[in-house]
Design a protein around this motif. Sequence first.
Motif, PDB file in Angstrom:
ATOM      1  N   GLU A  28       7.740  12.012  -2.646  1.00  0.00           N
ATOM      2  CA  GLU A  28       7.036  10.732  -2.640  1.00  0.00           C
ATOM      3  C   GLU A  28       5.980  10.654  -3.737  1.00  0.00           C
ATOM      4  O   GLU A  28       5.204   9.706  -3.794  1.00  0.00           O
ATOM      5  CB  GLU A  28       6.378  10.502  -1.279  1.00  0.00           C
ATOM      6  N   GLY A  29       5.950  11.660  -4.597  1.00  0.00           N
ATOM      7  CA  GLY A  29       5.000  11.655  -5.699  1.00  0.00           C
ATOM      8  C   GLY A  29       3.624  12.187  -5.358  1.00  0.00           C
ATOM      9  O   GLY A  29       2.684  12.042  -6.138  1.00  0.00           O
ATOM     10  N   ASN A  30       3.475  12.817  -4.181  1.00  0.00           N
ATOM     11  CA  ASN A  30       2.189  13.376  -3.772  1.00  0.00           C
ATOM     12  C   ASN A  30       2.087  14.846  -4.181  1.00  0.00           C
ATOM     13  O   ASN A  30       3.085  15.573  -4.172  1.00  0.00           O
ATOM     14  CB  ASN A  30       2.025  13.282  -2.252  1.00  0.00           C
ATOM     15  N   ARG A  78      13.743  11.152 -22.906  1.00  0.00           N
ATOM     16  CA  ARG A  78      14.477  11.944 -21.921  1.00  0.00           C
ATOM     17  C   ARG A  78      13.503  12.692 -21.021  1.00  0.00           C
ATOM     18  O   ARG A  78      12.594  13.369 -21.466  1.00  0.00           O
ATOM     19  CB  ARG A  78      15.398  12.938 -22.642  1.00  0.00           C
ATOM     20  N   ASN A  79      13.707  12.539 -19.712  1.00  0.00           N
ATOM     21  CA  ASN A  79      12.849  13.213 -18.738  1.00  0.00           C
ATOM     22  C   ASN A  79      13.710  13.620 -17.563  1.00  0.00           C
ATOM     23  O   ASN A  79      14.063  12.800 -16.725  1.00  0.00           O
ATOM     24  CB  ASN A  79      11.722  12.283 -18.293  1.00  0.00           C
ATOM     25  N   ALA A  80      14.053  14.910 -17.499  1.00  0.00           N
ATOM     26  CA  ALA A  80      14.959  15.391 -16.457  1.00  0.00           C
ATOM     27  C   ALA A  80      14.364  15.276 -15.068  1.00  0.00           C
ATOM     28  O   ALA A  80      15.076  15.380 -14.081  1.00  0.00           O
ATOM     29  CB  ALA A  80      15.340  16.848 -16.746  1.00  0.00           C
ATOM     30  N   GLY A  81      13.048  15.040 -14.975  1.00  0.00           N
ATOM     31  CA  GLY A  81      12.427  14.933 -13.664  1.00  0.00           C
ATOM     32  C   GLY A  81      12.332  13.517 -13.139  1.00  0.00           C
ATOM     33  O   GLY A  81      11.895  13.298 -12.018  1.00  0.00           O
ATOM     34  N   ALA A  82      12.747  12.535 -13.950  1.00  0.00           N
ATOM     35  CA  ALA A  82      12.648  11.131 -13.528  1.00  0.00           C
ATOM     36  C   ALA A  82      13.917  10.744 -12.768  1.00  0.00           C
ATOM     37  O   ALA A  82      14.880  10.234 -13.326  1.00  0.00           O
ATOM     38  CB  ALA A  82      12.448  10.224 -14.738  1.00  0.00           C
ATOM     39  N   LEU A  83      13.906  10.999 -11.452  1.00  0.00           N
ATOM     40  CA  LEU A  83      15.092  10.787 -10.629  1.00  0.00           C
ATOM     41  C   LEU A  83      14.856   9.671  -9.622  1.00  0.00           C
ATOM     42  O   LEU A  83      13.741   9.478  -9.128  1.00  0.00           O
ATOM     43  CB  LEU A  83      15.448  12.068  -9.877  1.00  0.00           C
ATOM     44  N   ILE A  84      15.936   8.936  -9.304  1.00  0.00           N
ATOM     45  CA  ILE A  84      15.878   7.947  -8.235  1.00  0.00           C
ATOM     46  C   ILE A  84      17.029   8.223  -7.268  1.00  0.00           C
ATOM     47  O   ILE A  84      18.077   8.724  -7.659  1.00  0.00           O
ATOM     48  CB  ILE A  84      15.960   6.502  -8.763  1.00  0.00           C
ATOM     49  N   ALA A  92       9.493   9.154 -12.258  1.00  0.00           N
ATOM     50  CA  ALA A  92      10.267   7.916 -12.224  1.00  0.00           C
ATOM     51  C   ALA A  92       9.405   6.755 -11.758  1.00  0.00           C
ATOM     52  O   ALA A  92       9.486   5.643 -12.297  1.00  0.00           O
ATOM     53  CB  ALA A  92      11.481   8.070 -11.316  1.00  0.00           C
ATOM     54  N   ARG A  93       8.573   6.989 -10.757  1.00  0.00           N
ATOM     55  CA  ARG A  93       7.676   5.940 -10.263  1.00  0.00           C
ATOM     56  C   ARG A  93       6.739   5.477 -11.367  1.00  0.00           C
ATOM     57  O   ARG A  93       6.492   4.280 -11.550  1.00  0.00           O
ATOM     58  CB  ARG A  93       6.863   6.463  -9.068  1.00  0.00           C
ATOM     59  N   ILE A 147       7.563   1.871 -10.031  1.00  0.00           N
ATOM     60  CA  ILE A 147       8.021   1.803  -8.636  1.00  0.00           C
ATOM     61  C   ILE A 147       6.864   2.164  -7.709  1.00  0.00           C
ATOM     62  O   ILE A 147       6.275   3.230  -7.824  1.00  0.00           O
ATOM     63  CB  ILE A 147       9.201   2.772  -8.404  1.00  0.00           C
ATOM     64  N   THR A 148       6.552   1.255  -6.787  1.00  0.00           N
ATOM     65  CA  THR A 148       5.467   1.494  -5.840  1.00  0.00           C
ATOM     66  C   THR A 148       6.022   1.785  -4.449  1.00  0.00           C
ATOM     67  O   THR A 148       7.172   1.479  -4.149  1.00  0.00           O
ATOM     68  CB  THR A 148       4.531   0.275  -5.746  1.00  0.00           C
ATOM     69  N   ARG A 149       5.179   2.360  -3.619  1.00  0.00           N
ATOM     70  CA  ARG A 149       5.540   2.629  -2.227  1.00  0.00           C
ATOM     71  C   ARG A 149       5.890   1.317  -1.516  1.00  0.00           C
ATOM     72  O   ARG A 149       6.826   1.250  -0.724  1.00  0.00           O
ATOM     73  CB  ARG A 149       4.380   3.320  -1.524  1.00  0.00           C
ATOM     74  N   GLU A 150       5.134   0.241  -1.833  1.00  0.00           N
ATOM     75  CA  GLU A 150       5.360  -1.057  -1.206  1.00  0.00           C
ATOM     76  C   GLU A 150       6.717  -1.629  -1.607  1.00  0.00           C
ATOM     77  O   GLU A 150       7.434  -2.208  -0.776  1.00  0.00           O
ATOM     78  CB  GLU A 150       4.248  -2.035  -1.595  1.00  0.00           C
TER      79      GLU A 150
END
Length: 322
Positions: free
Chosen positions: A167-169, A224-230, A245-246, A251-254
């Motif tokens: 969740e990006g925390n 390129r960013n291998a960690g930007a996943l959805i 990715a957020r 991209i927000t939690r809301e």
Amino acid sequence: MIGRQSVVHADLVQASIARSGAAHSALVASWRRSLQLHGLDPAERKAPRRLTEGELRGARQRMEPLVRAAEASLNRLYLAVGGVGCCVMLADRDGIPVERRGAVADDETFDEWGLWTGTVWSEDSEGTNGIGTCIADQRALTIHRDQHFFSRNTLLSCTTAPVYDHEGNLAAALDVSSCRSDLTEGFVQLIAVAVGDAARRIEAENFRMVYSNARILLAPIGERNAGALIAIDADDLVIGATRSARSALGITREALAKGLLAADILGDSVRAGKDLDDAERGVVQRAMARAGGNVSAAAQSLGISRATLHRKLARFGIHRAH
């Protein structure tokens, strides 16, 4: 001699803080927090605090899913740095190492220095250090030798990167530490690259494990960013995104809670009006494929009449295999 060095280092820390260098230096800002916010004394010689076995067991249990995701990356990182006298530690967000890799020959030395599971390396306990300051600042960093707050830690070199959850925390800190005196600046920089790469691999693996039933895609961002996943569910809704990715896609939690179309994220919003037809076409095609082209069997599986299915086949231009 050690006592004299301790006093010299403590004086350096105090003088740097007094010059108000914290406004221009992240390191001095951490020293100031250690002294003024946490009430620590740089000349303190007391050994680092350690958890009881029960406390450590509880900390490990809370980190268990992330530790499983980190297993391969920890082993790979240790293979890269273990041969030159470094140990690898994964600490929780409270600054407590719960997993460690190190050479048996170095264990006694590292244990003595507190580079061990269950030792508290939070900034409010140990002052400026790799793990604690990485967590406090939420950034990758190296605290090399006399950059540590406590004089007793100035033989250590610690390179640490934050690890974020699905969740990006902030969830953990990945650290490579050494107490060798011959670590060159160039080698420390190589360690920093390896630690950063390993942290991103841990995040990606943890993300895949959390969303094991979803499609995982690399976000279409400029660099390129291998960690930007959805993560995308069966209804083509984005149900998860890594921190990078957020950040890159806004991209927000809301937005995730309300429902976010994958087409909007993937730059395919022009086709959004066709989503319903495309979804129905896909259902029909999958039913026909499972039935081996048998219209009667496909219609039965869909719960519609054979005539209705024939109309849908004609509407979507789907031809039976012969």
